[in-house]
Design a protein around this motif. Structure first.
Motif, PDB file in Angstrom:
ATOM      1  N   VAL A 120      -0.670   3.592  16.078  1.00  0.00           N
ATOM      2  CA  VAL A 120      -0.457   2.397  15.268  1.00  0.00           C
ATOM      3  C   VAL A 120      -1.575   1.382  15.502  1.00  0.00           C
ATOM      4  O   VAL A 120      -2.093   0.772  14.554  1.00  0.00           O
ATOM      5  CB  VAL A 120       0.922   1.776  15.568  1.00  0.00           C
ATOM      6  CG1 VAL A 120       1.021   0.355  14.989  1.00  0.00           C
ATOM      7  CG2 VAL A 120       2.028   2.647  14.991  1.00  0.00           C
ATOM      8  N   ASN A 121      -1.985   1.224  16.763  1.00  0.00           N
ATOM      9  CA  ASN A 121      -3.081   0.287  17.063  1.00  0.00           C
ATOM     10  C   ASN A 121      -4.377   0.720  16.385  1.00  0.00           C
ATOM     11  O   ASN A 121      -5.149  -0.121  15.885  1.00  0.00           O
ATOM     12  CB  ASN A 121      -3.283   0.178  18.569  1.00  0.00           C
ATOM     13  CG  ASN A 121      -2.184  -0.616  19.249  1.00  0.00           C
ATOM     14  OD1 ASN A 121      -1.504  -1.427  18.609  1.00  0.00           O
ATOM     15  ND2 ASN A 121      -1.981  -0.393  20.541  1.00  0.00           N
ATOM     16  N   ALA A 122      -4.627   2.030  16.359  1.00  0.00           N
ATOM     17  CA  ALA A 122      -5.821   2.533  15.673  1.00  0.00           C
ATOM     18  C   ALA A 122      -5.736   2.257  14.174  1.00  0.00           C
ATOM     19  O   ALA A 122      -6.726   1.871  13.542  1.00  0.00           O
ATOM     20  CB  ALA A 122      -5.975   4.029  15.933  1.00  0.00           C
ATOM     21  N   LEU A 135      -5.239  -0.177   7.913  1.00  0.00           N
ATOM     22  CA  LEU A 135      -4.377   0.703   7.122  1.00  0.00           C
ATOM     23  C   LEU A 135      -2.899   0.346   7.263  1.00  0.00           C
ATOM     24  O   LEU A 135      -2.083   0.768   6.438  1.00  0.00           O
ATOM     25  CB  LEU A 135      -4.610   2.159   7.524  1.00  0.00           C
ATOM     26  CG  LEU A 135      -6.059   2.656   7.362  1.00  0.00           C
ATOM     27  CD1 LEU A 135      -6.199   4.095   7.824  1.00  0.00           C
ATOM     28  CD2 LEU A 135      -6.517   2.507   5.910  1.00  0.00           C
ATOM     29  N   VAL A 136      -2.562  -0.400   8.300  1.00  0.00           N
ATOM     30  CA  VAL A 136      -1.202  -0.917   8.479  1.00  0.00           C
ATOM     31  C   VAL A 136      -1.302  -2.366   8.938  1.00  0.00           C
ATOM     32  O   VAL A 136      -2.363  -2.821   9.384  1.00  0.00           O
ATOM     33  CB  VAL A 136      -0.378  -0.098   9.518  1.00  0.00           C
ATOM     34  CG1 VAL A 136      -0.285   1.365   9.112  1.00  0.00           C
ATOM     35  CG2 VAL A 136      -0.970  -0.229  10.909  1.00  0.00           C
ATOM     36  N   ALA A 188       2.580   0.008   5.924  1.00  0.00           N
ATOM     37  CA  ALA A 188       1.289   0.411   5.372  1.00  0.00           C
ATOM     38  C   ALA A 188       0.742  -0.687   4.467  1.00  0.00           C
ATOM     39  O   ALA A 188       1.492  -1.347   3.745  1.00  0.00           O
ATOM     40  CB  ALA A 188       1.431   1.710   4.593  1.00  0.00           C
ATOM     41  N   THR A 189      -0.552  -0.891   4.503  1.00  0.00           N
ATOM     42  CA  THR A 189      -1.230  -1.832   3.616  1.00  0.00           C
ATOM     43  C   THR A 189      -1.644  -1.088   2.341  1.00  0.00           C
ATOM     44  O   THR A 189      -1.567   0.146   2.280  1.00  0.00           O
ATOM     45  CB  THR A 189      -2.485  -2.399   4.287  1.00  0.00           C
ATOM     46  OG1 THR A 189      -3.395  -1.313   4.545  1.00  0.00           O
ATOM     47  CG2 THR A 189      -2.132  -3.094   5.606  1.00  0.00           C
ATOM     48  N   GLU A 209      -2.056   2.966   1.745  1.00  0.00           N
ATOM     49  CA  GLU A 209      -1.497   3.739   0.643  1.00  0.00           C
ATOM     50  C   GLU A 209      -2.596   4.531  -0.069  1.00  0.00           C
ATOM     51  O   GLU A 209      -2.403   5.693  -0.438  1.00  0.00           O
ATOM     52  CB  GLU A 209      -0.792   2.805  -0.336  1.00  0.00           C
ATOM     53  CG  GLU A 209       0.442   2.122   0.263  1.00  0.00           C
ATOM     54  CD  GLU A 209       0.992   1.044  -0.639  1.00  0.00           C
ATOM     55  OE1 GLU A 209       0.349   0.736  -1.672  1.00  0.00           O
ATOM     56  OE2 GLU A 209       2.065   0.487  -0.321  1.00  0.00           O
ATOM     57  N   SER A 210      -3.752   3.890  -0.244  1.00  0.00           N
ATOM     58  CA  SER A 210      -4.875   4.565  -0.891  1.00  0.00           C
ATOM     59  C   SER A 210      -5.375   5.736  -0.052  1.00  0.00           C
ATOM     60  O   SER A 210      -5.704   6.805  -0.588  1.00  0.00           O
ATOM     61  CB  SER A 210      -6.013   3.566  -1.120  1.00  0.00           C
ATOM     62  OG  SER A 210      -7.143   4.202  -1.696  1.00  0.00           O
ATOM     63  N   ALA A 211      -5.399   5.562   1.270  1.00  0.00           N
ATOM     64  CA  ALA A 211      -5.847   6.636   2.161  1.00  0.00           C
ATOM     65  C   ALA A 211      -4.926   7.846   2.083  1.00  0.00           C
ATOM     66  O   ALA A 211      -5.385   8.993   2.055  1.00  0.00           O
ATOM     67  CB  ALA A 211      -5.924   6.125   3.599  1.00  0.00           C
TER      68      ALA A 211
END
Length: 218
Positions: free
Chosen positions: A78-80, A86-87, A103-104, A108-110
């Motif tokens: 999660v930290n990564a 991405l989050v 998720a950001t 979502e795009s990733a």
């Protein structure tokens, strides 16, 4: 007529070997998809899970429990994902004192990009007929539930575990089940293995629903 050799492995062993072959292909594809968007498979698994949850998000402890990943590994992943944008973290809607991870739009795009990569496993499943795919899904649900009951995996967010699941309450064979959350009928092909609106049902009600479901599902 000749017969098979006496050393032919038991059916259950051959099924296990077959599933392991599929799992190997899926693991390889997971590494390829994750690498393509700059993640490792665990990070992609967590991100995919969070995308399915929507903006409400999940706590780190919940993510670890649902995915069967250790909490330290989940925290590191999660930290990564946070560093990559991405989050993000936000107040948990169910407890203002706690933080949830969601998720950001970039996350979502990733996940969409990862999902667009060629998948031999998906192609192999798509080669089955719709009825074969439906039957395979039902059998997988049965296996997953057995694993869950044995404590081999955590409780899964499946329709058949959910408090909103009403099996075989409609006469239409194409849509015999009912989801009380959205108040809609649906068929075997729409059964979910992971649902964002899932809520665990009471044990007695779940057992009753499961008996009705399996009796009719065969």
């Amino acid at each position: 007529m000749s017969k098979l050799p006496d050393d032919t492995p038991p059916l259950i062993d051959r099924i296990g070997v077959g599933l392991s072959r599929v799992a190997t292909a899926m693991r390889t594809e997971a590494w390829t998809a994750a690498d393509a968007i700059g993640l490792n498979p665990t990070q992609l698994q967590i991100l995919t899970f969070l995308v399915a949850r929507g903006r409400a998000g999940m706590r780190v402890k919940q993510i670890a429990a649902y995915l069967g990943v250790s909490q330290p590994t989940t925290t590191d992943s999660v930290n990564a994902l946070l560093r990559k944008g991405l989050v993000d973290k936000q107040s948990d809607p169910t407890d203002a004192r706690a933080l949830a991870v969601a998720a950001t739009p970039a996350g979502e795009s990733a996940v969409r990009r990862a999902g667009e990569l060629a998948s031999a496993t998906e192609d192999a499943i798509a080669a089955l007929s719709k009825l074969e795919q439906q039957d395979l899904l039902v059998h997988l649900l049965k296996i997953i539930r057995r694993l869950q009951m044995a404590g081999a995996i955590p409780e899964q967010r499946m329709c058949v575990n959910c408090r909103y699941f009403r099996p075989h309450v409609h006469d239409d064979p194409s849509a015999p089940h009912h989801c009380a959350f959205v108040d809609a009928a649906f068929g075997p092909a729409e059964l979910r293995v992971d649902c964002g609106e899932y809520e665990s049902g009471e044990e007695g009600a779940r057992e009753t629903a499961w008996r009705v479901f399996t009796r009719e599902a065969g």
